[in-house]
Design an enzyme around this catalytic site. Structure first.
Site, PDB file in Angstrom:
ATOM      1  N   ASP A 143      92.115  86.461  88.679  1.00  0.00           N
ATOM      2  CA  ASP A 143      90.673  86.231  88.819  1.00  0.00           C
ATOM      3  C   ASP A 143      89.997  87.374  89.563  1.00  0.00           C
ATOM      4  O   ASP A 143      90.287  87.622  90.742  1.00  0.00           O
ATOM      5  CB  ASP A 143      90.440  84.916  89.562  1.00  0.00           C
ATOM      6  CG  ASP A 143      88.973  84.499  89.574  1.00  0.00           C
ATOM      7  OD1 ASP A 143      88.191  85.041  88.776  1.00  0.00           O
ATOM      8  OD2 ASP A 143      88.616  83.620  90.377  1.00  0.00           O
ATOM      9  N   ASP A 344      83.010  89.619  84.881  1.00  0.00           N
ATOM     10  CA  ASP A 344      83.916  88.622  85.453  1.00  0.00           C
ATOM     11  C   ASP A 344      85.007  88.272  84.442  1.00  0.00           C
ATOM     12  O   ASP A 344      84.726  88.036  83.269  1.00  0.00           O
ATOM     13  CB  ASP A 344      83.109  87.369  85.833  1.00  0.00           C
ATOM     14  CG  ASP A 344      83.962  86.288  86.450  1.00  0.00           C
ATOM     15  OD1 ASP A 344      84.773  86.600  87.331  1.00  0.00           O
ATOM     16  OD2 ASP A 344      83.828  85.118  86.046  1.00  0.00           O
TER      17      ASP A 344
END
Length: 462
Positions: A143, A344
C-alpha cells in the site's frame, strides 16, 4: 460503538511458518523477465487481489459491489486524512485488569481516539515478505497510502483474521526485539499511523493502525530482520499485531510504502536508494512486480511530485488534461487543478473533479454511442452491456505536468462489474482526485522520491 480490546495473560504459542523458498507454481512469472527492470535493485512478485494466482486471494464469491463499497471507504478515509478530521470511534486498547504475570506486557491505558487511516484489503496487491531469523515467508498487501508495515503475531491475544499460512511467532526468531516507549520510532508512530504511540506498563511501545473501513491492527512496535528476495536487513521496525480485525483477504499484514521514516521504502533507502517501482497486473494476468532501488531511468516519461501541506506522506501529482479519441474533453484547464491529485496503489476506481468526470463520461458515451448501455452499478454511472475486452472503446489519454501521458487501453478505461456489464472505471471526487490502480494496470510506474518525480512506461507486465 467503542471497541474494548482486552489483553489477557497468555504465553507466546509456538508456531511453525513456512521457510522462504522459490515459488514454482505455474501461475508465477519470473520477475527478471519484465522489460523495465535492471539487474540491480530488489525485485518481488506482485499479484492482483482477485487473481486465482494470488497466494492470498479474496473470496471467490465476493461481489464487485463489495469491492466498490470498500473502495468508497478508502476514498472517505483519504478525505478525512486530508481534512485532518479525527475519528469518532474510540478504543480502549488494553484492560486495566490485565494480569501482571503475563509474558506480554501488562497494559493499563485509557480510551484514545483512532485517527483516520486508509481502507485496505480488497483493492491492494499482494507480495511475499520474509521476517525473522531464520526467515519465514508471509503474504502481505502492498500500500502506497500507508506507512507502517505490520503483520499478525502469535499469540494473537485478542484476535487474528484467517491468513494464508501460520502466524508469525516472535519467540521463534532469534533476532526479534520489542521497541521501548523511549525509542524515537515510538514517537514516529504519530506521523506513520496518525495515532500516537502508547506505552505499556512494561515500557513496550504500542502502535494503533486504523483504516477507513473500520479495519484495524493494534500491537507492539518491534524490530527484526526482514528478508525480501535474497536481500536481508536487520533492525527493521514494524508492528507485531495482537488485535487485527477487518477485510485484509488472507494476507498476514501490510507493507507500507508511503513517504514516512517508518515505511519500508525509507528504512531500506540507505542501502537501496529512495525509489521503488511496480507493475500492477490485471486479475487475469499471472503476476507483476514490485522493485525497490535502482531502475532504468531512460525508459520512463516523468511528472513531478507535487508538495502538499495536506499530507506529506502521500504522493501528489498534477493532472493537466484528458483526451478522448484524440480530442480534449470539454472542460477548462483550471478544472483539473480544483482539487489536489494523488496517485495511489490501493484505490480501484479513479476519482476526478466533478466537472472533469462529467465531461469524460459524456465524451466516452458519445464515442461508444453504438454500444448498448446498461443501468448504473453502485458508484459507477456510465455502463454498457458486454465485457470490456469485447467492446470497441475509444483511445483515452491522461496527461500530467512535465509531459507524462497514460494511454489507456480498454482494460484501463472500463471495468467489468459482472458477466454482462462493464462500466467506466472513473467516478466524481469530493475532496481529492485520485489516480487509481485500474488505470495503472500493466504500466511500469516508478516513484523516484530522491528526484521528486513519478514516471510511467507502457508494457510493464502485459
Amino acid at each position: 460503538m467503542a471497541l474494548l480490546l482486552r489483553f489477557v495473560a497468555l504465553s507466546l504459542l509456538l508456531a511453525v511458518a513456512t521457510p522462504i523458498r522459490d515459488i514454482t507454481d505455474a501461475c508465477e512469472s519470473q520477475v527478471k523477465d519484465f522489460p523495465h527492470l535492471n539487474s540491480s535493485g530488489l525485485h518481488l512478485t506482485l499479484h492482483h487481489p482477485r487473481s486465482p494466482c494470488s497466494p492470498a486471494p479474496l473470496p471467490s464469491d465476493l461481489p464487485f459491489s463489495a469491492v466498490l463499497t470498500h473502495d468508497d471507504a478508502r476514498i472517505a478515509s483519504l478525505a478525512a486524512r486530508l481534512a485532518k478530521t479525527p475519528s469518532s470511534r474510540p478504543t480502549a486498547l488494553l484492560d486495566e485488569s490485565s494480569s501482571s504475570s503475563s509474558s506480554f506486557p501488562d497494559e493499563s491505558l485509557a480510551s484514545v481516539p483512532l485517527g483516520p487511516g486508509t481502507s485496505v484489503g480488497v483493492g491492494n496487491y499482494v507480495t511475499r515478505m520474509g521476517l525473522g531469523t531464520p526467515a519465514k515467508s508471509y503474504v502481505m498487501v502492498v500500500d502506497t497510502g500507508s506507512s507502517l508495515t505490520w503483520l499478525q503475531c502469535s499469540p494473537c491475544v485478542v484476535s487474528c483474521h484467517r491468513q494464508s499460512g501460520p502466524v508469525f511467532n516472535p519467540k521463534a526468531s532469534s533476532s526479534y526485539a520489542s521497541v521501548s516507549c523511549s525509542a524515537p520510532q515510538c514517537s514516529d508512530l504519530t506521523s506513520a499511523t496518525l495515532n500516537p504511540g502508547a506505552c505499556s506498563n512494561s515500557n513496550v511501545c504500542v502502535y494503533q493502525a486504523s483504516y477507513g473501513d473500520s479495519s484495524f491492527s493494534v500491537g507492539y512496535l518491534s524490530k527484526d530482520t526482514v528478508t525480501l528476495g535474497s536481500t536481508s536487513m536487520p533492525n527493521f521496525y514494524y508492528g507485531c499485531g495482537q488485535d487485527n480485525e477487518g477485510l485484509f483477504g488472507r494476507s498476514a499484514g501490510l507493507i507500507g510504502l508511503a513517504r514516512n521514516k517508518l515505511s519500508l521504502l525509507y528504512q531500506l533507502a540507505p542501502t537501496l536508494g529512495y525509489s521503488f517501482s511496480y507493475c500492477l497486473p490485471t486479475a487475469s494476468s499471472s503476476s507483476g512486480y514490485l522493485s525497490i532501488g535502482s531502475y532504468n531511468s531512460g525508459k520512463y516519461a516523468y511528472t513531478p511530485m507535487v508538495s502538499s501541506s495536506l499530507d506529506d506522506s502521500l504522493y501528489f501529482i498534477k493532472l493537466t488534461g484528458i483526451t478522448v479519441a484524440g480530442k480534449a474533453i470539454a472542460v477548462s484547464s483550471s478544472a483539473y487543478t480544483n482539487l489536489p491529485t494523488i496517485i495511489d496503489s490501493g484505490t480501484v476506481i479513479t476519482r476526478l473533479p466533478t466537472s472533469v468526470y462529467s465531461a469524460l463520461s459524456k465524451a466516452v458515451a458519445a464515442a461508444m454511442k453504438g454500444t448498448p448501455t446498461a443501468p448504473a452499478f453502485s458508484i459507477l454511472d456510465t455502463c454498457f452491456q458486454g465485457q470490456a475486452a469485447r467492446l470497441r472503446a475509444p483511445a483515452v489519454n491522461m496527461a500530467f505536468a512535465g509531459g507524462a501521458v497514460l494511454k489507456l487501453a480498454a482494460r484501463n478505461l472500463l471495468v467489468d462489474v459482472d458477466s454482462a456489464t462493464t462500466c467506466l472505471a472513473f467516478a466524481p471526487a469530493q475532496s481529492a482526485a485520485i489516480i487509481g490502480n485500474t488505470q495503472q494496470q500493466t504500466f511500469s510506474v516508478v516513484y523516484d522520491v530522491k528526484s521528486n518525480r513519478i514516471g510511467f512506461a507502457a508494457g510493464g507486465c502485459s
